[in-house]
Design an enzyme around this catalytic site. Structure first.
Site, PDB file in Angstrom:
ATOM      1  N   SER A 345     -74.084  -6.245  61.220  1.00 46.29           N
ATOM      2  CA  SER A 345     -74.773  -6.003  62.352  1.00 46.29           C
ATOM      3  C   SER A 345     -73.919  -5.290  63.415  1.00 46.29           C
ATOM      4  O   SER A 345     -74.433  -4.820  64.288  1.00 46.29           O
ATOM      5  CB  SER A 345     -75.439  -7.259  63.005  1.00 46.29           C
ATOM      6  OG  SER A 345     -74.303  -8.462  62.939  1.00 46.29           O
ATOM      7  N   HIS A 366     -79.650  -3.134  57.375  1.00 49.97           N
ATOM      8  CA  HIS A 366     -79.407  -4.222  58.300  1.00 49.97           C
ATOM      9  C   HIS A 366     -80.833  -5.120  58.502  1.00 49.97           C
ATOM     10  O   HIS A 366     -81.808  -4.542  59.040  1.00 49.97           O
ATOM     11  CB  HIS A 366     -78.934  -3.601  59.514  1.00 49.97           C
ATOM     12  CG  HIS A 366     -78.905  -4.571  60.791  1.00 49.97           C
ATOM     13  ND1 HIS A 366     -78.826  -4.358  62.150  1.00 49.97           N
ATOM     14  CD2 HIS A 366     -78.312  -5.932  60.554  1.00 49.97           C
ATOM     15  CE1 HIS A 366     -78.677  -5.367  62.784  1.00 49.97           C
ATOM     16  NE2 HIS A 366     -78.389  -6.362  62.109  1.00 49.97           N
ATOM     17  N   GLU A 378     -82.975  -1.703  59.349  1.00 51.59           N
ATOM     18  CA  GLU A 378     -82.259  -0.507  59.956  1.00 51.59           C
ATOM     19  C   GLU A 378     -81.537  -0.059  58.762  1.00 51.59           C
ATOM     20  O   GLU A 378     -80.704  -0.780  58.244  1.00 51.59           O
ATOM     21  CB  GLU A 378     -81.272  -0.774  61.159  1.00 51.59           C
ATOM     22  CG  GLU A 378     -81.863  -1.012  62.352  1.00 51.59           C
ATOM     23  CD  GLU A 378     -81.006  -1.291  63.639  1.00 51.59           C
ATOM     24  OE1 GLU A 378     -81.395  -0.693  64.733  1.00 51.59           O
ATOM     25  OE2 GLU A 378     -80.131  -2.138  63.537  1.00 51.59           O
ATOM     26  N   ASN A 416     -80.063  -3.681  68.369  1.00 46.22           N
ATOM     27  CA  ASN A 416     -78.881  -4.663  69.019  1.00 46.22           C
ATOM     28  C   ASN A 416     -78.266  -3.969  70.217  1.00 46.22           C
ATOM     29  O   ASN A 416     -78.045  -4.796  71.218  1.00 46.22           O
ATOM     30  CB  ASN A 416     -77.755  -5.046  68.354  1.00 46.22           C
ATOM     31  CG  ASN A 416     -78.263  -6.272  67.065  1.00 46.22           C
ATOM     32  OD1 ASN A 416     -79.193  -6.925  67.450  1.00 46.22           O
ATOM     33  ND2 ASN A 416     -77.757  -6.491  65.806  1.00 46.22           N
TER      34      ASN A 416
END
Ligand code: NAI
Length: 629
Positions: A345, A366, A378, A416
């Protein structure tokens, strides 16, 4: 209304009519079928019947609000219309939505035979309420009103009143149920046309098209062929690895799951089984299908059987050196064609590929936690990743039922990174005296599925703090997390998983905890820190970071940011996505508020170059939808 009258004509013809349904019957298709006297459905898995208009901010407009409740009963009809739920043939039969279910191959033949029979008898359908309850609902004054009122309360609780369509559907049905069809159709048409022009409907239709765009997108502009992935390896059988193995197995991909210890494998195996079992409980899976799916997952503590895999994805500890060593080891072991993916991540995909033979097949994949529920993936292209590897993971993600966006290799990728400043700001706001329940209520009202304090507890404050450090390291001061974030981690207030974080959890129930005051020592909430300012501080920081992602061309299309935020965080779909929402406010207004926030709260609110430019030139994000590479 013209179409309504065509359907009414069909309904009122002296000749009986049958709708033979095969495949997806959605919205208008279902309304046509409802206007027929009888309905016969094929038992094919692709036969699905529903009225999904509310999902586009609309209500059924060709008689659906009238004929559906009349046919299946008020409660079941409301449920179909308010949720946009689709049912398969057997459920449709049970609820009286179709009269007969037949094998798909025999549909035409059976429908024709039935038509011949009806041609003899000339029997039209008569809408007689079947059971006493429905009779009472139609006849007893106020009974239908009560049912509609209960539905309204449920909708309000679920949507905070942000979605006008289900509320309009209830109003139409409440006004018309048990009355004449002619009047009912007029009320329906009137409500439909009003909804059509609401921003909510237009935004939901925008999101529908975003989804369609993702379905067509191959992930690269060039002509490349995606590899087929039938057999995959998952390294690391923890929270994410177990979830990934389950997802693969559920979608017919054979999996070899590797960890260091057998007990870790056993845990991953148990986690996968638990998810399958839930599907069995919900009758989405048969017990023998669970058994077959679990048999597709094999455990190992070495790399045996890894030589011929199509893909290996790792979900081991978030440590660059450990992951790099794994990739080196894998590189020497698997065939040069095997795709090597990482679920990291925060680490750089390019750095992970260093030292691996054929770094062009190393790619980021991801997933979000929990893997079975979160729709976004992702797909991260490192500096050396080949278009073929990207296209293969994009195609594979779609085959897994996920929504992929392609993102350049950059710290935190997109979702994120955008969430980082939002979660940091939540802690700042707590310190300034905004209570967690107040803050969460404000953001739920805005349209987020949960507020930032609840989200911090779900993600885990330790995980959030780690991500915050990575982002701070990469982007500097504006991403600096408040020191209280570290403090709560030291005090082991890690969130829901340990029973205490920002909230306290008892029997899974969230409660504001009194000792939070001793941890955060918040000041009294100043009167100018209104709910609106709280919302703007949280949302505008996300917009600002999203605009930087556009500026840096981390994605190929502006809409990828919106897809990422909607499918990765549940960002209010009725607002059309983060940047669509920004466009609806205008860069000028956002920048002007950000300027005020800089003076009051600090430099972290400094508008990005792009926002400033858009503010001066009155441009919108969607004017430059394709960003090129
Ligand atoms: P976890 O701690 O639950 O699981 C890690 C597993 O990897 C453990 O079973 C451990 O025994 C195993 N492992 C460690 N080193 C290994 C090695 N060299 N070879 C084989 N197995 C090894 O961790 P979690 O939460 O599943 O995270 C895994 C990865 O997924 C990390 O890179 C994390 O950043 C990423 N991620 C985590 C998310 C989350 O919400 N937990 C969300 C998205 C990504």
């Amino acid at each position: 209304m013209k179409l309504q009258s065509v359907f009414t004509y069909l309904e009122q013809m002296s000749i009986p009519s049958i709708a033979a349904i095969h495949g997806a019957s959605m919205g208008g298709g279902t309304e046509l079928a409802l206007a027929c006297d009888y309905r016969m459905a094929s038992d094919a898995p692709q036969t699905k019947i529903g009225l999904p208009e509310v999902l586009l901010g609309l209500i059924p407009g060709w008689g659906g609000t009238q004929r559906m409740p009349r046919l299946v009963g008020l409660e079941a009809g409301l449920d179909m219309i308010l949720t946009g739920r689709t049912v398969d043939a057997s459920k449709a039969k049970k609820m009286g939505l179709v009269d007969k279910v037949v094998p798909a191959e025999a549909l035409n033949e059976k429908a024709m035979a039935w038509a011949m029979e009806l041609a003899q008898s000339g029997k039209k359908r008569h809408f007689e309420q079947k059971n006493l309850k429905e009779k009472a609902l139609a006849k007893v004054p106020g009974a239908a009103w009560v049912v509609c009122e209960i539905a309204r309360k449920q909708v309000m609780q679920k949507t905070q009143g942000n979605y006008p369509a289900p509320l309009a559907a209830i109003r139409v049905i409440r006004k018309t149920y048990g009355g004449s069809l002619e009047k009912g159709l007029k009320v329906e048409a009137d409500a439909f046309t009003k909804l059509m022009v609401t921003p909510e409907s237009q935004n939901l239709i925008h999101v529908f098209y975003l989804n369609e765009k993702v379905k067509k997108d191959k992930g690269t502009e060039g002509k490349v062929t995606a590899k087929t992935i039938a057999h995959a390896g998952v390294v690391g059988a923890g929270v994410m690895g177990g979830g990934i193995a389950q997802l693969f197995a559920a979608r017919n991909v054979r999996v070899r799951m590797k960890d260091i210890h057998w007990d870790a494998i056993a845990k991953g195996y148990a986690a996968a089984k638990k998810i399958f079992q839930k599907s069995v409980e919900r009758r989405k899976l048969k017990p023998n299908e669970l058994k077959n799916a679990m048999e597709r997952i094999e455990g190992t503590v070495d790399f045996s059987g890894f030589e011929h895999l199509d893909l290996v994805i790792e979900a081991i500890v978030e440590n660059l050196e450990v992951k790099k060593n794994l990739f080196k080891e894998l590189g020497a072991l698997v065939s040069p064609q095997t795709l090597l993916a990482t679920n990291t991540s925060s680490l750089s995909v390019t750095a992970l590929a260093e030292g691996t033979p054929h770094p062009e097949r190393v790619v980021g994949m991801h997933f979000f936690n929990p893997v079975d529920k979160m729709p976004l993936v992702e797909v991260i292209a490192g500096n050396q990743t080949s278009p073929e590897a990207v296209a293969s993971i994009v195609t594979f993600s779609k085959a897994l039922g996920k929504t992929p966006i392609v993102v350049k290799d950059s710290p935190g990728f997109v979702v994120n990174r955008i969430l980082g400043p939002y979660l940091n700001e939540a802690i700042h706001l707590l310190m300034e005296g905004v209570r967690p329940t107040e803050m969460d209520r404000i953001m739920e009202k805005f349209g987020m599925p949960m507020g930032p304090c609840a989200l911090l507890d779900e993600v885990g404050l330790d995980v959030a703090s780690k991500v915050s450090h990575v982002l701070y390291g990469a982007f500097g001061e504006r991403m600096k997390g408040p020191e209280q974030m570290t403090q709560v981690v030291q005090e082991k207030r890690l969130g829901k998983k340990v029973g205490v974080g920002i909230y306290r959890y008892e029997n899974g129930k969230r409660q504001e905890s009194a000792d939070l005051l001793t941890v955060f020592k918040p000041q009294a909430r100043p009167s100018d820190l209104t709910d609106e300012v709280v919302m703007k501080r949280l949302v505008y920081l996300m917009i600002n970071e999203g605009s930087r992602c556009v500026e840096e061309k981390l994605v190929r299309h502006v809409s990828d940011i919106d897809v990422g935020m909607i499918f990765g965080t549940g960002f209010a779909p009725f607002r059309g996505g983060l940047l669509k929402y920004a466009d609806s406010i205008g860069a000028e207004a956002i920048v002007s508020d950000l300027d005020i926030f800089i003076r009051k709260y600090g430099e972290r609110f400094k508008p990005s170059k792009l926002l400033q430019e858009y503010s001066v030139h009155r441009k919108t994000f969607y004017q430059a939808e394709d960003l090129g590479s």
